[in-house]
Design a protein around this motif. Structure first.
Motif, PDB file in Angstrom:
ATOM      1  N   LEU A   1     -54.930 -76.788  14.319  1.00 19.25           N
ATOM      2  CA  LEU A   1     -56.207 -76.913  13.533  1.00 19.25           C
ATOM      3  C   LEU A   1     -55.947 -77.071  12.277  1.00 19.25           C
ATOM      4  O   LEU A   1     -54.802 -76.754  11.627  1.00 19.25           O
ATOM      5  CB  LEU A   1     -57.103 -75.483  13.810  1.00 19.25           C
ATOM      6  CG  LEU A   1     -57.635 -75.077  15.171  1.00 19.25           C
ATOM      7  CD1 LEU A   1     -58.125 -73.618  15.077  1.00 19.25           C
ATOM      8  CD2 LEU A   1     -58.984 -75.959  15.358  1.00 19.25           C
ATOM      9  N   THR A   2     -56.807 -77.362  11.551  1.00 19.53           N
ATOM     10  CA  THR A   2     -56.690 -77.542  10.051  1.00 19.53           C
ATOM     11  C   THR A   2     -58.017 -77.503   9.335  1.00 19.53           C
ATOM     12  O   THR A   2     -59.188 -77.582   9.870  1.00 19.53           O
ATOM     13  CB  THR A   2     -56.236 -79.362   9.728  1.00 19.53           C
ATOM     14  OG1 THR A   2     -55.031 -79.556  10.254  1.00 19.53           O
ATOM     15  CG2 THR A   2     -56.253 -79.666   8.077  1.00 19.53           C
ATOM     16  N   ARG A   3     -57.857 -76.856   8.077  1.00 21.46           N
ATOM     17  CA  ARG A   3     -58.804 -76.415   7.076  1.00 21.46           C
ATOM     18  C   ARG A   3     -58.676 -76.532   5.797  1.00 21.46           C
ATOM     19  O   ARG A   3     -57.238 -76.537   5.412  1.00 21.46           O
ATOM     20  CB  ARG A   3     -59.220 -74.767   7.223  1.00 21.46           C
ATOM     21  CG  ARG A   3     -59.644 -74.424   8.599  1.00 21.46           C
ATOM     22  CD  ARG A   3     -61.162 -74.791   9.010  1.00 21.46           C
ATOM     23  NE  ARG A   3     -61.650 -74.329  10.070  1.00 21.46           N
ATOM     24  CZ  ARG A   3     -61.702 -75.003  11.421  1.00 21.46           C
ATOM     25  NH1 ARG A   3     -61.046 -76.087  11.294  1.00 21.46           N
ATOM     26  NH2 ARG A   3     -62.136 -74.628  12.501  1.00 21.46           N
ATOM     27  N   GLU A   4     -59.700 -77.138   5.163  1.00 18.66           N
ATOM     28  CA  GLU A   4     -59.232 -77.496   3.792  1.00 18.66           C
ATOM     29  C   GLU A   4     -60.547 -76.686   2.687  1.00 18.66           C
ATOM     30  O   GLU A   4     -61.765 -76.396   3.553  1.00 18.66           O
ATOM     31  CB  GLU A   4     -59.646 -78.915   3.428  1.00 18.66           C
ATOM     32  CG  GLU A   4     -58.551 -79.820   4.105  1.00 18.66           C
ATOM     33  CD  GLU A   4     -58.758 -81.161   3.945  1.00 18.66           C
ATOM     34  OE1 GLU A   4     -59.600 -81.500   3.301  1.00 18.66           O
ATOM     35  OE2 GLU A   4     -57.806 -82.084   4.237  1.00 18.66           O
ATOM     36  N   ARG A   5     -60.299 -76.482   1.637  1.00 17.04           N
ATOM     37  CA  ARG A   5     -61.475 -75.864   0.704  1.00 17.04           C
ATOM     38  C   ARG A   5     -61.815 -76.886  -0.224  1.00 17.04           C
ATOM     39  O   ARG A   5     -60.855 -77.679  -0.806  1.00 17.04           O
ATOM     40  CB  ARG A   5     -60.853 -74.424   0.165  1.00 17.04           C
ATOM     41  CG  ARG A   5     -59.798 -74.476  -0.857  1.00 17.04           C
ATOM     42  CD  ARG A   5     -59.382 -73.338  -1.070  1.00 17.04           C
ATOM     43  NE  ARG A   5     -60.442 -72.633  -2.003  1.00 17.04           N
ATOM     44  CZ  ARG A   5     -60.476 -71.188  -2.244  1.00 17.04           C
ATOM     45  NH1 ARG A   5     -59.297 -70.430  -1.904  1.00 17.04           N
ATOM     46  NH2 ARG A   5     -61.404 -70.814  -3.036  1.00 17.04           N
TER      47      ARG A   5
ATOM     48  N   MET B   1     -52.985 -67.086  -2.482  1.00 17.12           N
ATOM     49  CA  MET B   1     -54.257 -66.338  -2.592  1.00 17.12           C
ATOM     50  C   MET B   1     -55.233 -67.323  -2.484  1.00 17.12           C
ATOM     51  O   MET B   1     -56.329 -67.055  -1.744  1.00 17.12           O
ATOM     52  CB  MET B   1     -54.536 -66.151  -4.146  1.00 17.12           C
ATOM     53  CG  MET B   1     -53.575 -64.739  -4.675  1.00 17.12           C
ATOM     54  SD  MET B   1     -53.407 -63.228  -3.634  1.00 17.12           S
ATOM     55  CE  MET B   1     -52.064 -63.549  -2.161  1.00 17.12           C
ATOM     56  N   LEU B   2     -55.169 -68.650  -2.809  1.00 21.37           N
ATOM     57  CA  LEU B   2     -55.912 -69.685  -2.492  1.00 21.37           C
ATOM     58  C   LEU B   2     -55.905 -70.101  -0.972  1.00 21.37           C
ATOM     59  O   LEU B   2     -56.793 -70.786  -0.432  1.00 21.37           O
ATOM     60  CB  LEU B   2     -55.540 -70.965  -3.510  1.00 21.37           C
ATOM     61  CG  LEU B   2     -55.566 -70.596  -4.951  1.00 21.37           C
ATOM     62  CD1 LEU B   2     -55.440 -71.666  -5.732  1.00 21.37           C
ATOM     63  CD2 LEU B   2     -56.681 -69.780  -5.464  1.00 21.37           C
ATOM     64  N   ALA B   3     -54.988 -69.978  -0.413  1.00 18.57           N
ATOM     65  CA  ALA B   3     -54.681 -70.515   0.998  1.00 18.57           C
ATOM     66  C   ALA B   3     -55.016 -69.325   2.011  1.00 18.57           C
ATOM     67  O   ALA B   3     -55.488 -69.807   3.172  1.00 18.57           O
ATOM     68  CB  ALA B   3     -53.120 -70.663   1.252  1.00 18.57           C
ATOM     69  N   PHE B   4     -55.124 -68.103   1.712  1.00 16.47           N
ATOM     70  CA  PHE B   4     -55.463 -67.094   2.756  1.00 16.47           C
ATOM     71  C   PHE B   4     -56.685 -67.315   3.227  1.00 16.47           C
ATOM     72  O   PHE B   4     -56.883 -67.101   4.565  1.00 16.47           O
ATOM     73  CB  PHE B   4     -55.163 -65.597   2.161  1.00 16.47           C
ATOM     74  CG  PHE B   4     -55.197 -64.321   3.118  1.00 16.47           C
ATOM     75  CD1 PHE B   4     -54.386 -64.385   3.907  1.00 16.47           C
ATOM     76  CD2 PHE B   4     -56.631 -63.953   2.873  1.00 16.47           C
ATOM     77  CE1 PHE B   4     -54.847 -63.025   4.847  1.00 16.47           C
ATOM     78  CE2 PHE B   4     -56.955 -62.801   3.922  1.00 16.47           C
ATOM     79  CZ  PHE B   4     -55.992 -62.440   4.704  1.00 16.47           C
ATOM     80  N   PRO B   5     -57.791 -67.565   2.649  1.00 20.07           N
ATOM     81  CA  PRO B   5     -58.983 -67.653   3.297  1.00 20.07           C
ATOM     82  C   PRO B   5     -59.132 -68.873   4.368  1.00 20.07           C
ATOM     83  O   PRO B   5     -59.552 -68.552   5.474  1.00 20.07           O
ATOM     84  CB  PRO B   5     -60.014 -68.048   2.422  1.00 20.07           C
ATOM     85  CG  PRO B   5     -59.485 -67.509   0.995  1.00 20.07           C
ATOM     86  CD  PRO B   5     -57.963 -67.729   1.130  1.00 20.07           C
TER      87      PRO B   5
ATOM     88  N   VAL C   1     -56.617 -77.434  -1.781  1.00 21.97           N
ATOM     89  CA  VAL C   1     -55.722 -76.762  -0.925  1.00 21.97           C
ATOM     90  C   VAL C   1     -56.046 -76.920   0.545  1.00 21.97           C
ATOM     91  O   VAL C   1     -57.332 -77.086   1.068  1.00 21.97           O
ATOM     92  CB  VAL C   1     -55.918 -75.363  -1.231  1.00 21.97           C
ATOM     93  CG1 VAL C   1     -54.986 -74.156  -0.513  1.00 21.97           C
ATOM     94  CG2 VAL C   1     -55.800 -74.787  -2.670  1.00 21.97           C
ATOM     95  N   SER C   2     -54.952 -77.371   1.498  1.00 21.85           N
ATOM     96  CA  SER C   2     -55.266 -77.352   2.823  1.00 21.85           C
ATOM     97  C   SER C   2     -54.165 -76.648   3.596  1.00 21.85           C
ATOM     98  O   SER C   2     -53.318 -76.471   3.051  1.00 21.85           O
ATOM     99  CB  SER C   2     -55.311 -79.003   3.258  1.00 21.85           C
ATOM    100  OG  SER C   2     -53.864 -79.400   2.879  1.00 21.85           O
ATOM    101  N   ALA C   3     -54.655 -76.242   4.886  1.00 19.36           N
ATOM    102  CA  ALA C   3     -53.884 -75.489   5.728  1.00 19.36           C
ATOM    103  C   ALA C   3     -54.013 -75.952   7.174  1.00 19.36           C
ATOM    104  O   ALA C   3     -54.873 -76.269   7.400  1.00 19.36           O
ATOM    105  CB  ALA C   3     -54.043 -73.907   5.577  1.00 19.36           C
ATOM    106  N   SER C   4     -52.911 -76.008   7.856  1.00 20.64           N
ATOM    107  CA  SER C   4     -52.944 -76.506   9.134  1.00 20.64           C
ATOM    108  C   SER C   4     -52.014 -75.685  10.087  1.00 20.64           C
ATOM    109  O   SER C   4     -50.819 -75.007   9.383  1.00 20.64           O
ATOM    110  CB  SER C   4     -52.562 -77.898   9.588  1.00 20.64           C
ATOM    111  OG  SER C   4     -51.118 -78.107   8.853  1.00 20.64           O
ATOM    112  N   VAL C   5     -52.373 -75.438  11.557  1.00 22.78           N
ATOM    113  CA  VAL C   5     -51.353 -75.028  12.067  1.00 22.78           C
ATOM    114  C   VAL C   5     -51.360 -75.844  13.364  1.00 22.78           C
ATOM    115  O   VAL C   5     -52.156 -76.370  13.918  1.00 22.78           O
ATOM    116  CB  VAL C   5     -51.751 -73.502  12.637  1.00 22.78           C
ATOM    117  CG1 VAL C   5     -53.105 -73.807  13.577  1.00 22.78           C
ATOM    118  CG2 VAL C   5     -50.800 -72.820  13.654  1.00 22.78           C
TER     119      VAL C   5
END
Length: 282
Positions: free
Chosen positions: A35-39, A71-75, A114-118
Motif C-alpha cells: 500500500l502507498t499513502r501520500e499527504r 513526525m510528518l510520516a507517522f500519520p 511526504v509519501s510512505a509505502s509498504v
C-alpha cells in the motif's frame, strides 16, 4: 476525538469476535502486495519543531532535528496500518528497526511532500515483518528517507534473518532519568498515542508492567547527544531491543567506528540492552 477514533480503528481488529466483523476484519496475509499513502504538501512549522526538539533533547535551530520528518510520516504509517487491506492490526505490531537517511538539513518554513509505502511481507524467525519506506521531497529533491521495520509475531521462519547487528558502544557514564509522563509528552508532539506509552493501566492491559518509552524517542535522544559530531549528510540505523519502562534510567554508550559512531542505550543497573545503532557519514 480524532485520536480516540484512530486508537479504536487500530485496536478493534485485535479483539476476538469484533475483529472478524465486516469493516473491521483484516485482509489475509497471503496475496498482500503493498500500500502507498501520500499527504498534501506540508510546511515545516517552527512551533512544532521546537516542541519536538524540547522533548527529545535537541537545541532550537533554524533547521529541523534529523529524526523530525518521522513526525510528518507517522500519520501515513497509521493510515496504512489501519487500512482493512493491511493484513496486521496496528496494536500489537512491534517496531523492530529504523533507518534514517538525511541528505541535507531541512529548514524551518520549507514545504515538503511526504509519501510512505509498504511492500509484501517478509519472513522473520518470530513472525512476519513489514518494511515501511518513507520519502520526503522538497520540490523535486529527495531530502530525507527512512525505513521502519515492524514485526507481527506469529509462526516464524527459523532460516530468516533476525535483523541488523551493530558494533559495540562503550558506556559513557551519561545516565538519563526518564519521567513517568515521557510517553505522554512525546505523544503530544508525535501523534503516537499507543496505550503502551501512556499510563500504567493502559500499558498493563497490553502486557507491560507499566508504560514504556517510544522507540523513536529513544533514537531521537541518542541522535541529539551525537548531533554536533554528525555531518549534514548522514544515515542513522537502530535496532530496538528491550522496552524502556517509565519512570526509569538509561545509560548512553558511544564509540567511534569507521565512518561514524556506534551508540547504545542500556539499563545502568543490569546492562540490559534497549537500543543499538550506528551513524554513517554519506
Amino acid at each position: 476525538m480524532a485520536e480516540i477514533g484512530l486508537l479504536l480503528k487500530a485496536a478493534l481488529p485485535s479483539l476476538p469476535v469484533v475483529g472478524q466483523l465486516p469493516g473491521v476484519r483484516k485482509a489475509p496475509l497471503e496475496g498482500f502486495t503493498g500500500l502507498t499513502r501520500e499527504r498534501p504538501p506540508v510546511t515545516v512549522e517552527r512551533d512544532h519543531v521546537d516542541a519536538y526538539a524540547a522533548v527529545c533533547g535537541f537545541p532550537a535551530k533554524d533547521t529541523v532535528p534529523l529524526p523530525y520528518p518521522h513526525m510528518l510520516a507517522f500519520p501515513l504509517h497509521m493510515a496504512i496500518m489501519t487500512d482493512a487491506a493491511f493484513p496486521a492490526p496496528a496494536i500489537g505490531t512491534v517496531h523492530l528497526e529504523n533507518s534514517i537517511t538525511g541528505h541535507r538539513p531541512i529548514g524551518i518554513g520549507e514545504e515538503l511532500a511526504v509519501s510512505a509505502s509498504v511492500g509484501a511481507p517478509l519472513p522473520h524467525p518470530k513472525g512476519t515483518v513489514f518494511e515501511f519506506v518513507t520519502t520526503v521531497r522538497a520540490a523535486d529533491e529527495v531530502v530525507w528517507e527512512s525505513t521502519s521495520t515492524y514485526l507481527r509475531r506469529g509462526r516464524g521462519d527459523a532460516s530468516a534473518s533476525a535483523g541488523s547487528s551493530f558494533p559495540d558502544a562503550r558506556p559513557t557514564g551519561t545516565v538519563w532519568r526518564l519521567p513517568a509522563d515521557l510517553g505522554r509528552q512525546y505523544a503530544a508532539v508525535s501523534g503516537d498515542h499507543n496505550p503502551i506509552h501512556l499510563y500504567p493501566l493502559t500499558a498493563k492491559a497490553l502486557g507491560f508492567p507499566r508504560q514504556i518509552a517510544h522507540g523513536m524517542w529513544s533514537k531521537a535522544r541518542c541522535i541529539a547527544a551525537l548531533e554536533n559530531r554528525l555531518p549534514d549528510a548522514v544515515r542513522v540505523d537502530v535496532a530496538f531491543k528491550k522496552p524502556i519502562l517509565l519512570p526509569g534510567k538509561v545509560e548512553l554508550g558511544s564509540s567511534p567506528v569507521e565512518g561514524g559512531y556506534a551508540f547504545a542505550l542500556t539499563n545502568p543497573s543490569s546492562g540490559a540492552p534497549h537500543l543499538a545503532g550506528r551513524t554513517t557519514a554519506l
